[in-house]
Design a protein around this motif. Structure first.
Motif, PDB file in Angstrom:
ATOM      1  N   ASN A   1       2.455   3.494   0.719  1.00 52.38           N
ATOM      2  CA  ASN A   1       2.534   2.655   1.908  1.00 52.38           C
ATOM      3  C   ASN A   1       3.748   1.752   1.811  1.00 52.38           C
ATOM      4  O   ASN A   1       3.707   0.699   1.174  1.00 52.38           O
TER       5      ASN A   1
ATOM      6  N   THR B   1      -1.044  -6.193  10.107  1.00 55.02           N
ATOM      7  CA  THR B   1      -0.066  -5.158  10.445  1.00 55.02           C
ATOM      8  C   THR B   1       0.205  -4.265   9.250  1.00 55.02           C
ATOM      9  O   THR B   1       0.284  -3.047   9.370  1.00 55.02           O
TER      10      THR B   1
ATOM     11  N   SER C   1      -3.040  -2.029   8.348  1.00 55.22           N
ATOM     12  CA  SER C   1      -3.485  -1.040   9.338  1.00 55.22           C
ATOM     13  C   SER C   1      -2.555   0.166   9.433  1.00 55.22           C
ATOM     14  O   SER C   1      -2.811   1.102  10.180  1.00 55.22           O
ATOM     15  N   PHE C   2      -1.460   0.156   8.652  1.00 56.55           N
ATOM     16  CA  PHE C   2      -0.551   1.300   8.671  1.00 56.55           C
ATOM     17  C   PHE C   2      -1.123   2.422   7.827  1.00 56.55           C
ATOM     18  O   PHE C   2      -1.583   2.211   6.707  1.00 56.55           O
TER      19      PHE C   2
ATOM     20  N   GLN D   1       7.149   7.072  12.322  1.00 58.34           N
ATOM     21  CA  GLN D   1       5.802   6.532  12.142  1.00 58.34           C
ATOM     22  C   GLN D   1       5.836   5.013  12.010  1.00 58.34           C
ATOM     23  O   GLN D   1       4.995   4.312  12.578  1.00 58.34           O
TER      24      GLN D   1
ATOM     25  N   HIS E   1       4.460   1.982  14.647  1.00 54.23           N
ATOM     26  CA  HIS E   1       3.494   0.977  14.196  1.00 54.23           C
ATOM     27  C   HIS E   1       4.022  -0.444  14.386  1.00 54.23           C
ATOM     28  O   HIS E   1       3.304  -1.319  14.876  1.00 54.23           O
TER      29      HIS E   1
ATOM     30  N   LYS F   1       6.870  -1.381  16.185  1.00 57.13           N
ATOM     31  CA  LYS F   1       7.331  -1.557  17.579  1.00 57.13           C
ATOM     32  C   LYS F   1       8.520  -2.518  17.721  1.00 57.13           C
ATOM     33  O   LYS F   1       8.818  -2.978  18.812  1.00 57.13           O
TER      34      LYS F   1
END
Length: 349
Positions: free
Chosen positions: A213, A226, A229-230, A303, A307, A309
């Motif tokens: 991650n 944030t 939640s990835f 991706q 996520h 943005k």
């Protein structure tokens, strides 16, 4: 994957993935040479690459298979058939760039957009299919997996080892069974799968999950919610898990070969030594870190952008990752990733 042919595109940053195919090529040549093509003399012979992405890797793999098949027909005294290559990936794949690389190919070409977890081809239409370093991608995650995901396995040691992996395995196992039991496409010859692998369920740990991650390295850039939640929707099976999936499919597939492979991966030390041995100028540590960062960008930027943005935030994250990729003393001389090679044959039913 990052489309196009720009500096951070997958086409220009996927040499590591290409190395994986070079590793398995000898085994594929042997499997093709041992196959009886007597029932496949009618044209055309179709070969499908599932999860083809974009760039030279898929073209190299398909061209290799086609040559091996043609050599087999020639050595068997059979008339060489027409060949069609079917390149399949998600609808978001950059097929336009892929087709530009295929101009002038000596075989017929078609693109098939869609997930390989769904039916893609008419019945009994595919003779060979392959899935090179793509089968680890999940189609979706269940509520059970998501509930474990939000326990922050990369941040705490409280999660029982294997819980997250077990929920992922259950998801992926069921989807593979559903796909194989539908029998929408009779693979008349063989199929091979190549994917990254783990040694066992217990081999993954919170620390290893943290490395998967990249947002865990964004401390101070984003909030915890944030970051946590990835999700990277991928799961790497063990050899035992692959064998079980094939066995549970009934008589749909037979395993011809299943083995662990070690794919060498470049390090700063190995790249430096190789370039200098050839009389070239080795990259600086900063240049090497940039190369590693581009490789990650080419596969994960979309991706992460979806996520976060915020483009500026995404660039700040990759800048931080580039700093982490700077080689440290002592330089690691060599490294490798473990991969699983499975060559399967479709049953007659």
């Amino acid at each position: 994957m990052e489309g196009g042919v720009g500096i951070s595109s997958y086409s220009r940053n996927s040499s590591n993935q290409g190395s994986a195919f070079l590793l398995i090529a000898p085994a594929l040549r042997v499997a093709i040479a041992a196959h009886d093509f007597a029932d496949h003399t009618a044209a055309p012979l179709r070969i499908a690459d599932l999860g083809c992405a974009v760039g030279s890797n898929t073209i190299t793999a398909v061209a290799f298979v086609i040559k091996a098949v043609r050599d087999k027909f020639k050595s068997s005294g059979l008339r060489e058939p027409e060949v069609q290559a079917l390149f399949s990936d998600l609808v978001s794949n950059d097929f336009n760039t892929l087709f530009q690389h295929l101009e002038g190919a000596d075989f017929f070409v078609a693109g098939v957009p869609g997930s390989f977890y769904h039916r893609l081809f008419p019945s009994s239409s595919i003779h060979f299919s392959m899935c090179n370093v793509a089968l680890q991608w999940l189609s979706k995650a269940s509520e059970r997996f998501l509930s474990h995901l939000f326990q922050r396995p990369w941040l705490t040691e409280d999660l029982r080892p294997g819980t997250l992996e077990e929920s992922l395995l259950e998801d992926q196992h069921q989807r593979l069974l559903e796909r194989s039991r539908r029998k929408p496409t009779k693979i008349s010859a063989a199929t091979w799968l190549v994917e990254l692998k783990r040694l066992s369920l217990a081999a993954s740990s919170p620390s290893s999950l943290k490395r998967t991650n990249p947002l865990c390295f964004a401390q101070g850039l984003i909030d915890e919610e944030t970051r946590d939640s990835f999700n990277i929707p991928a799961y790497h099976r063990t050899l035992d898990e692959i064998a079980k999936a094939v066995s549970d499919s009934g008589d749909v597939f037979t395993i011809l070969q299943l083995e662990e492979l070690k794919c060498p991966m470049p390090t700063y030390a190995s790249v430096k030594a190789k370039v200098e041995a050839g009389g070239g100028k080795a990259p600086t540590p900063q240049e090497y870190a940039g190369i590693e960062t581009m490789a990650m960008k080419s596969t994960m930027k979309k991706q992460i952008e979806a996520h976060l943005k915020t483009p500026d935030l995404v660039e700040a994250l990759f800048k931080r990752l580039e700093e982490r990729f700077l080689p440290k003393e002592p330089y690691v001389p060599a490294r490798h990733v473990k991969m699983a090679l499975a060559i399967l044959e479709r049953g007659s039913k």
